[in-house]
Design an enzyme around this catalytic site. Structure first.
Site, PDB file in Angstrom:
ATOM      1  N   GLU A  33      30.441   6.745  59.791  1.00 53.56           N
ATOM      2  CA  GLU A  33      29.948   6.057  61.034  1.00 53.56           C
ATOM      3  C   GLU A  33      30.937   6.174  62.294  1.00 53.56           C
ATOM      4  O   GLU A  33      30.615   5.782  63.267  1.00 53.56           O
ATOM      5  CB  GLU A  33      29.643   4.631  60.584  1.00 53.56           C
ATOM      6  CG  GLU A  33      30.816   4.016  60.069  1.00 53.56           C
ATOM      7  CD  GLU A  33      30.588   2.495  59.551  1.00 53.56           C
ATOM      8  OE1 GLU A  33      29.653   2.084  59.787  1.00 53.56           O
ATOM      9  OE2 GLU A  33      31.310   2.003  58.737  1.00 53.56           O
ATOM     10  N   ASP A  44      36.018   1.333  51.367  1.00 48.13           N
ATOM     11  CA  ASP A  44      36.633   2.033  52.217  1.00 48.13           C
ATOM     12  C   ASP A  44      37.861   2.682  51.450  1.00 48.13           C
ATOM     13  O   ASP A  44      38.221   4.058  52.164  1.00 48.13           O
ATOM     14  CB  ASP A  44      36.980   1.310  53.311  1.00 48.13           C
ATOM     15  CG  ASP A  44      36.015   0.839  54.325  1.00 48.13           C
ATOM     16  OD1 ASP A  44      34.900   1.416  54.331  1.00 48.13           O
ATOM     17  OD2 ASP A  44      36.230  -0.104  54.973  1.00 48.13           O
ATOM     18  N   GLN A  95      24.944   1.640  49.819  1.00 48.41           N
ATOM     19  CA  GLN A  95      26.031   2.343  49.262  1.00 48.41           C
ATOM     20  C   GLN A  95      27.208   1.528  48.676  1.00 48.41           C
ATOM     21  O   GLN A  95      28.039   1.784  47.885  1.00 48.41           O
ATOM     22  CB  GLN A  95      26.598   3.174  50.419  1.00 48.41           C
ATOM     23  CG  GLN A  95      27.125   2.770  51.593  1.00 48.41           C
ATOM     24  CD  GLN A  95      27.359   3.588  52.836  1.00 48.41           C
ATOM     25  OE1 GLN A  95      28.091   4.504  52.679  1.00 48.41           O
ATOM     26  NE2 GLN A  95      26.639   3.155  53.821  1.00 48.41           N
ATOM     27  N   ARG A  96      27.342   0.078  49.148  1.00 52.95           N
ATOM     28  CA  ARG A  96      28.330  -0.741  48.626  1.00 52.95           C
ATOM     29  C   ARG A  96      27.877  -1.433  47.636  1.00 52.95           C
ATOM     30  O   ARG A  96      28.567  -2.283  47.065  1.00 52.95           O
ATOM     31  CB  ARG A  96      29.045  -1.503  49.798  1.00 52.95           C
ATOM     32  CG  ARG A  96      28.088  -2.584  50.594  1.00 52.95           C
ATOM     33  CD  ARG A  96      28.784  -3.018  51.744  1.00 52.95           C
ATOM     34  NE  ARG A  96      27.844  -4.372  52.311  1.00 52.95           N
ATOM     35  CZ  ARG A  96      28.314  -4.837  53.600  1.00 52.95           C
ATOM     36  NH1 ARG A  96      29.087  -4.152  54.234  1.00 52.95           N
ATOM     37  NH2 ARG A  96      27.519  -5.708  53.679  1.00 52.95           N
ATOM     38  N   GLY A  99      32.434   3.722  56.959  1.00 51.17           N
ATOM     39  CA  GLY A  99      34.073   4.110  56.769  1.00 51.17           C
ATOM     40  C   GLY A  99      34.504   4.194  58.511  1.00 51.17           C
ATOM     41  O   GLY A  99      33.861   5.263  59.055  1.00 51.17           O
ATOM     42  N   ARG A 100      34.919   3.076  58.820  1.00 50.63           N
ATOM     43  CA  ARG A 100      35.182   3.075  60.427  1.00 50.63           C
ATOM     44  C   ARG A 100      36.289   4.034  60.845  1.00 50.63           C
ATOM     45  O   ARG A 100      36.299   4.974  61.691  1.00 50.63           O
ATOM     46  CB  ARG A 100      35.641   1.708  60.886  1.00 50.63           C
ATOM     47  CG  ARG A 100      34.388   0.732  60.906  1.00 50.63           C
ATOM     48  CD  ARG A 100      35.188  -0.831  61.363  1.00 50.63           C
ATOM     49  NE  ARG A 100      33.848  -1.582  61.458  1.00 50.63           N
ATOM     50  CZ  ARG A 100      33.457  -2.469  60.499  1.00 50.63           C
ATOM     51  NH1 ARG A 100      34.102  -2.241  59.225  1.00 50.63           N
ATOM     52  NH2 ARG A 100      32.409  -3.240  60.987  1.00 50.63           N
TER      53      ARG A 100
END
Lengths: 407, 407
Positions: free
Chosen positions: A245, A143, A301-302, A189-190
């Site tokens: 997201e 993040d 992605q991570r 990504g919150r």
């Protein structure tokens, strides 16, 4: 008398969190003057409390440590365990008793915001208790939202995945060039949009997409979004839109909540999200009547090891080494921050920063990196992010598939 | 008198369809004794009918052709255009007039089942009309479902992506080892389960997942599925299940259709449709009460260039070369089939097969590659698939991002 070192991992997986583990462990195993045994705690402090601890030295001898270096996710396992705010809670007695049992002198914890909270609380406890155990935090999060550091290990590789994936998704989306289509790509990504911003890196070398990029740093307006999508479709047939997201409207309601009755909340109070992309897919289909696909990049992605950034991996390893060296010199209650020095090309200095200043804060994407209309990313971000994705890493392979270290 | 060659691409993108294009174009440009100009048709025969044709020679001169080789999706653009069954349909006059206009002697078409149908119909037309234009099909599909060939270009790279992604997803899913969790991975393949079967390749070198693999070749029973998932969770905490998007019950109803009846309507009245994976995610959550995540591999599985199989790419290129050479020797109405010869290690012979035998048929995964209980894949498949994913390909890059040829 020599003390032992213990290292743990916490929070969500990244592609290079094991690089940090490799760096810390190899430096500690090398520091035989000061350190006796090197332990790994399995599943973070949650496992440590249960005595779930392994000796790391044999992993160097049998070659596992080298494979750990490029293994994604967390070799030692992770946890999401928040230490109590009440400093008199009995769990602290338990933890310090465990540390005494293992003769721990150096405690390394690799993670994000919540993990730095753990380091902060434990180092404060040590001060209260007059303990000389040294607590160090190693940054980790895709993040990229930690303060007091230019960026975090894990972000560069995730950003590289996002950029490559967006290039591939765009070229895939354009093969039937004559029909209008929209592809909505949902990126993790919150609250901070760093990773979604990385989608702009795809827009180079002949690729005009993504046309629109939306971060959680700006309020999202559904009608304005539809107007912009329509505008783009007037100019070209196939467009790609990147969204975080965590996009939300001006009332703070997540867009994904528009389509869900209730949303789960984890123990840190984070809402468990997915589905902004799916919601917008259905919305565009209904309102604009064009072909739409939504793609959720999801966990790859991570944890994709095939798109590691060499720069990211080497910085992760070095942060592990520096953390151990800093602790040996007496440092405690610190996180290894990254200071960018790019007067003559990009390089990083590793600077211990006060972990109490880091925990429970979030670094958002600054205004100068977001376009005025809130639907695009500026060159300032490109200049910032490009050095972080440089270089490829050749993975150890067998039968052409990557070898991973599995505990 | 020398004639011109034209090549087109059709159907869904793959990671190596441009490898076949590269092979055909470079062989044709080399064959200056027999071939005058080398054309590419944009967006398949649909574009060809509109005269959307480009000269390929300048692409060799400016270096683009080399970049095309490793560019995913279809450089020339694709179409989904089915030629009429009625051989007297006026579109055939149009097409042959266009071919005369461009002085076409050799017509190469890269694609799957439907594209081979095009080659079949055009070559039959040529025979009826006494035309000496030679029509060749070059196989392409990640689905690997063409008959008369051991496998198809595009499958190996997609299979490698699936295998690597499953390894990465598994290791990501296991970090919180102490909590029970299920990860459902949905893989492309509506009717043939070859690509889903490739998930079994992830199960090596210490990785026990996926625990269960479901192909559309077998009827899917929801209750039996839940029983098996429960059984696996009794033995270990974190399991991964691979399913084909095309799994269906014994009545032929797709599992993804199950969710369309009882899915929620959001606040704007949009019906939110989801896939088989999402349906099973919700089902497991509700019935077994464990943590579940579903991951749709989506378009990346067919267009990821970072996990190209060197074997797949070199075979795609070679099939393009062989198609041109076959046409020059007088072949027409053929598809380049792959014959596996592995007495002394794996290698492939390229054999022109009757395209009329190929089109409109589907090769399913045979019984001996599926376990008796229908929930796993056998060693016979592993032996079949492993040679197809071998070798890595270094992509041309700039700023560490892959360079793609974009028309």
């Amino acid at each position: 008398m020599k003390k032992n070192l213990i290292v743990g991992q916490s929070g969500g997986p990244t592609a290079v969190i094991n690089g940090s583990l490799y760096g810390a462990v190899s430096e500690a195993l090398f520091s035989t003057d000061s350190i006796d045994k090197v332990y790994g705690m399995c599943n973070g402090i949650e496992g440590f409390l249960k005595g779930n601890v392994i000796d790391m030295a044999p992993l160097k001898e049998d070659g596992t440590l080298d494979i750990i270096k490029t293994t994604p996710a967390a070799y030692l396992g992770s946890c999401r365990y928040k230490l109590p705010e009440d400093s008199m809670d009995p769990v602290y007695d338990e933890l310090f008793a465990k540390m005494e049992e293992y003769n721990i002198g150096y405690f390394m914890y690799i993670g994000g915001n919540d993990s730095m909270d753990t380091v902060s609380k434990l180092s404060a406890q040590a001060a209260r208790r007059g303990s000389d155990i040294r607590f160090m935090g190693l940054p980790k999060t895709i993040d990229n939202d930690l303060v007091c550091t230019d960026h975090t290990p894990g972000f560069g590789s995730a950003a590289k995945f996002v950029a490559e994936a967006l290039r591939e998704i765009t070229i895939d989306a354009c093969v039937y060039g004559t029909k209008k289509s929209v592809t909505v790509v949902e990126i993790m990504g919150r609250h901070a949009g760093w990773l979604t911003a990385a989608s702009v890196l795809a827009r180079c070398e002949g690729n005009p997409e993504p046309s629109l990029i939306y971060l959680p740093e700006r309020d999202f307006d559904v009608e304005d979004f539809l107007t912009r999508v329509s505008g783009c479709l007037e100019k070209k047939n196939n467009i790609v839109v990147a969204i975080s997201e965590g996009i939300h409207d001006k009332n703070g309601t997540f867009i994904c909540e528009y389509s869900q009755g209730d949303v789960g909340i984890d123990q840190f109070g984070h809402k468990s999200l997915s589905g902004s992309g799916k919601f917008l897919e259905n919305l565009i289909k209904e309102r604009l009547g064009v072909k739409v696909r939504s793609v959720e990049l999801n966990v790859l992605q991570r944890c994709a090891s095939s798109m590691l950034s060499a720069s990211d991996l080497s910085e992760a390893i070095e942060s592990g080494r520096v953390a151990v060296r800093t602790a040996l010199k007496g440092g405690t209650g610190k996180m290894i921050g990254f200071k960018r020095c790019d007067n003559n090309g990009y390089y990083v200095e590793y600077v211990p920063v006060d972990v109490h200043e880091v925990c429970n804060k979030e670094k958002k994407v600054p205004d100068n990196m977001i376009s005025e209309d809130g639907a695009d990313i500026t060159e300032a971000f490109v200049d910032y992010a490009l050095p972080l994705i440089q270089g490829e890493v050749a993975l150890p392979r067998k039968n052409s598939l990557p070898l991973f270290a599995i505990r």
